[in-house]
Write a protein that holds these residues in place. Structure first.
Motif, PDB file in Angstrom:
ATOM      1  N   CYS A   8       0.797  -0.931  -0.087  1.00 51.75           N
ATOM      2  CA  CYS A   8       0.053  -0.496   0.135  1.00 51.75           C
ATOM      3  C   CYS A   8       0.360   1.060  -0.079  1.00 51.75           C
ATOM      4  CB  CYS A   8      -0.987   0.083   1.029  1.00 51.75           C
ATOM      5  SG  CYS A   8       0.064  -1.220   2.820  1.00 51.75           S
ATOM      6  N   SER A  61       3.067   3.738  -9.199  1.00 48.91           N
ATOM      7  CA  SER A  61       2.918   2.258  -9.661  1.00 48.91           C
ATOM      8  C   SER A  61       4.220   2.085  -9.400  1.00 48.91           C
ATOM      9  CB  SER A  61       1.471   2.334 -10.361  1.00 48.91           C
ATOM     10  OG  SER A  61       0.689   3.526 -10.395  1.00 48.91           O
ATOM     11  N   ILE A  64       5.722  -0.183  -6.021  1.00 49.73           N
ATOM     12  CA  ILE A  64       4.306  -1.058  -5.782  1.00 49.73           C
ATOM     13  C   ILE A  64       5.575  -2.442  -7.016  1.00 49.73           C
ATOM     14  CG2 ILE A  64       1.663  -2.309  -6.513  1.00 49.73           C
ATOM     15  CD1 ILE A  64       0.841   1.007  -5.743  1.00 49.73           C
ATOM     16  N   ALA A  76      -5.735  -6.004  -7.757  1.00 56.36           N
ATOM     17  CA  ALA A  76      -4.962  -4.806  -7.558  1.00 56.36           C
ATOM     18  C   ALA A  76      -6.726  -4.105  -7.149  1.00 56.36           C
ATOM     19  CB  ALA A  76      -4.915  -3.814  -9.270  1.00 56.36           C
ATOM     20  N   ASP A 104      -0.893 -11.129  -3.704  1.00 60.07           N
ATOM     21  CA  ASP A 104      -0.151  -9.525  -3.590  1.00 60.07           C
ATOM     22  C   ASP A 104      -1.555  -8.851  -3.880  1.00 60.07           C
ATOM     23  OD1 ASP A 104       2.352  -9.966  -2.699  1.00 60.07           O
ATOM     24  OD2 ASP A 104       2.803  -9.472  -5.213  1.00 60.07           O
ATOM     25  N   ILE A 106      -3.354  -4.954  -3.823  1.00 62.28           N
ATOM     26  CA  ILE A 106      -1.716  -3.172  -3.879  1.00 62.28           C
ATOM     27  C   ILE A 106      -3.069  -2.592  -3.357  1.00 62.28           C
ATOM     28  CG2 ILE A 106      -1.611  -1.998  -5.147  1.00 62.28           C
ATOM     29  CD1 ILE A 106      -0.495  -4.480  -7.430  1.00 62.28           C
TER      30      ILE A 106
END
Length: 159
Positions: A8, A61, A64, A76, A104, A106
């Motif tokens: 995050c 981004s 990330i 996402a 993962d 996000i």
């Protein structure tokens, strides 16, 4: 054991958000390996230009993308993502465990995620059409993950 990374943008500044995240993290400990990765957010003025917004989305981004593992299943969190029930999330996690060892999730910054990052995602997930503060989204996501595990286990947490 499944690894879940919540990646995050931004830090939780208020104590009550940190307390909620800590509580759900503690509950998740026997269920999976949970990592919360906080990335720095871009600084902008009160009235940013379109170019500044694009720069912010791209920079956040890119940070990330650097945290994503090649074989990870990436979800996402974005407004155009799919709305699913808690039961469907539980089922998706169960199915994903069969082919991936790491998920993962996000949560981008306040301006969202780049198209490149969304294209990398295996799934786009939405918390609904309403807008929530990113701090609250993190808590809501953790609660839903905990609920998903409880649904899979058949406990009474999910009624």
């Amino acid at each position: 054991m499944l690894t879940i990374n919540i990646i995050c943008v931004g830090k939780l500044k208020e104590r009550y958000w940190r307390d909620a995240v800590e509580e759900y993290s503690k509950r998740m400990k026997p269920l999976c390996k949970l990592n919360i990765v906080e990335l720095s957010e871009e600084r902008m003025g009160d009235d940013p230009s379109d170019a500044q917004i694009r720069h912010t989305i791209t920079a956040e981004s890119e940070r990330i993308l650097q945290k994503l593992g090649k074989g990870d299943y990436v979800i996402a969190m974005c407004v155009e993502g799919k709305n699913i029930s808690s039961e469907e999330l539980s089922q998706r996690i169960e199915e994903t465990c069969l082919t991936h060892s790491t998920i993962d999730l996000i949560i981008g910054g306040s301006w969202g995620l780049s198209d490149e990052l969304k294209a990398r995602a295996d799934m786009k997930l939405s918390m609904g059409k309403m807008t929530f503060p990113h701090q609250l989204c993190r808590v809501m996501l953790l609660e839903q993950l905990y609920r998903a595990f409880q649904i899979s286990k058949g406990t009474k947490y999910h009624k």
